[in-house]
Design a protein around this motif. Structure first.
Motif, short mmCIF file in Angstrom:
data_model
loop_
_atom_site.label_atom_id
_atom_site.label_comp_id
_atom_site.label_asym_id
_atom_site.label_seq_id
_atom_site.Cartn_x
_atom_site.Cartn_y
_atom_site.Cartn_z
N THR A 1 32.27 19.34 10.56
CA THR A 1 32.24 20.74 10.12
C THR A 1 32.11 20.81 8.61
OG1 THR A 1 33.56 21.44 12.02
CG2 THR A 1 33.55 22.90 10.09
N PHE A 2 32.90 20.01 7.91
CA PHE A 2 32.84 19.98 6.45
C PHE A 2 31.45 19.58 5.96
CE2 PHE A 2 33.21 17.48 2.52
CZ PHE A 2 33.67 18.46 1.66
N LEU A 3 30.90 18.51 6.54
CA LEU A 3 29.58 18.05 6.09
C LEU A 3 28.48 19.07 6.40
CD1 LEU A 3 29.70 14.24 6.93
CD2 LEU A 3 29.87 15.34 4.69
N THR A 4 28.59 19.75 7.52
CA THR A 4 27.63 20.79 7.86
C THR A 4 27.69 21.91 6.82
OG1 THR A 4 27.74 20.27 10.21
CG2 THR A 4 26.91 22.45 9.62
N GLU A 5 28.90 22.30 6.44
CA GLU A 5 29.06 23.33 5.41
C GLU A 5 28.46 22.86 4.08
OE1 GLU A 5 33.26 24.06 5.36
OE2 GLU A 5 33.21 25.14 7.27
N LYS A 6 28.70 21.60 3.71
CA LYS A 6 28.14 21.05 2.46
C LYS A 6 26.62 21.05 2.51
CE LYS A 6 29.75 19.62 -0.62
NZ LYS A 6 29.83 20.40 -1.85
N MET A 7 26.05 20.69 3.64
CA MET A 7 24.58 20.70 3.76
C MET A 7 24.03 22.11 3.56
SD MET A 7 23.84 18.08 6.93
CE MET A 7 22.11 18.48 6.96
N GLU A 8 24.70 23.09 4.16
CA GLU A 8 24.25 24.48 4.01
C GLU A 8 24.36 24.94 2.55
OE1 GLU A 8 22.65 26.30 6.27
OE2 GLU A 8 22.80 24.53 7.56
N ASP B 1 24.21 23.00 -0.09
CA ASP B 1 23.15 22.30 -0.83
C ASP B 1 21.79 22.93 -0.59
OD1 ASP B 1 25.09 20.57 -1.78
OD2 ASP B 1 24.47 18.86 -0.55
N LYS B 2 21.52 23.33 0.66
CA LYS B 2 20.24 23.97 0.96
C LYS B 2 20.12 25.31 0.23
CE LYS B 2 20.29 23.68 5.52
NZ LYS B 2 19.88 23.79 6.91
N THR B 3 21.21 26.05 0.17
CA THR B 3 21.20 27.35 -0.52
C THR B 3 20.94 27.15 -2.01
OG1 THR B 3 22.74 28.29 1.08
CG2 THR B 3 22.58 29.40 -1.05
N ALA C 1 16.88 27.21 -6.49
CA ALA C 1 16.20 26.47 -7.56
C ALA C 1 14.72 26.27 -7.25
CB ALA C 1 16.87 25.12 -7.78
N GLY C 2 14.28 26.72 -6.06
CA GLY C 2 12.88 26.59 -5.68
C GLY C 2 12.50 25.20 -5.22
N VAL C 3 13.44 24.41 -4.77
CA VAL C 3 13.18 23.05 -4.31
C VAL C 3 13.05 23.06 -2.79
CG1 VAL C 3 14.13 20.71 -4.17
CG2 VAL C 3 14.50 22.09 -6.23
N LYS C 4 11.99 22.42 -2.29
CA LYS C 4 11.80 22.31 -0.84
C LYS C 4 12.50 21.05 -0.35
CE LYS C 4 8.50 22.59 2.86
NZ LYS C 4 9.46 22.99 3.84
N ILE C 5 13.26 21.18 0.74
CA ILE C 5 14.03 20.07 1.27
C ILE C 5 13.48 19.65 2.62
CG2 ILE C 5 16.30 19.41 2.15
CD1 ILE C 5 17.54 21.24 0.12
N ASP C 6 13.34 18.33 2.81
CA ASP C 6 12.97 17.78 4.11
C ASP C 6 14.26 17.74 4.95
OD1 ASP C 6 12.35 16.24 6.33
OD2 ASP C 6 11.32 14.67 5.20
N GLU C 7 14.44 18.77 5.79
CA GLU C 7 15.71 18.91 6.52
C GLU C 7 16.00 17.74 7.44
OE1 GLU C 7 16.92 22.61 8.11
OE2 GLU C 7 15.75 23.74 6.64
N LYS C 8 14.99 17.20 8.09
CA LYS C 8 15.20 16.06 8.99
C LYS C 8 15.73 14.86 8.21
CE LYS C 8 14.63 13.43 12.69
NZ LYS C 8 15.87 12.94 13.18
N LYS C 9 15.11 14.57 7.08
CA LYS C 9 15.55 13.44 6.25
C LYS C 9 16.96 13.68 5.72
CE LYS C 9 14.23 10.67 2.26
NZ LYS C 9 13.26 10.49 1.18
#
Length: 99
Positions: free
Chosen positions: A60-67, A69-71, A76-84
């Motif tokens: 749960t914590f890591l999922t929140e951190k990923m979200e 980071d994506k936000t 910042a206009g950076v595209k993220i490879d979500e699978k990677k």
């Protein structure tokens, strides 16, 4: 007579550390100084339950951190490879220098 409380209770713990944050996860465990088979079985059952709870908290914590980071990346206009990112999140990833 009041039950005695161990001075140093046993805990199951894990730590997460990154450059921007850190978090500790802990779960108390019953005493492992058991003698009978029934007590050992109960201890192992409690240990398994604590491990599962700890895994759920960490996920749960890591999922929140990923979200988060994506936000921040989107702002910042950076595209993220979500699978990677999902495959490597929370793990040290050293890129190969091979071309």
């Amino acid at each position: 007579m009041a039950p005695s409380i161990p001075q140093n209770p046993t805990t199951l713990s894990a730590s997460y550390t990154s450059p921007s944050t850190s978090k500790n996860f802990t779960h108390p465990l019953p005493s492992s100084s058991t003698k009978s088979t029934a007590e050992k079985t109960q201890y192992l059952s409690s240990l398994r339950k604590s491990v599962t709870q700890l895994q759920e908290e960490i996920n749960t914590f890591l999922t929140e951190k990923m979200e988060e980071d994506k936000t921040l990346a989107a702002k910042a206009g950076v595209k993220i490879d979500e699978k990677k990112e999902e495959d490597n999140y929370g793990e040290e990833n050293v890129e190969d220098g091979e071309s």
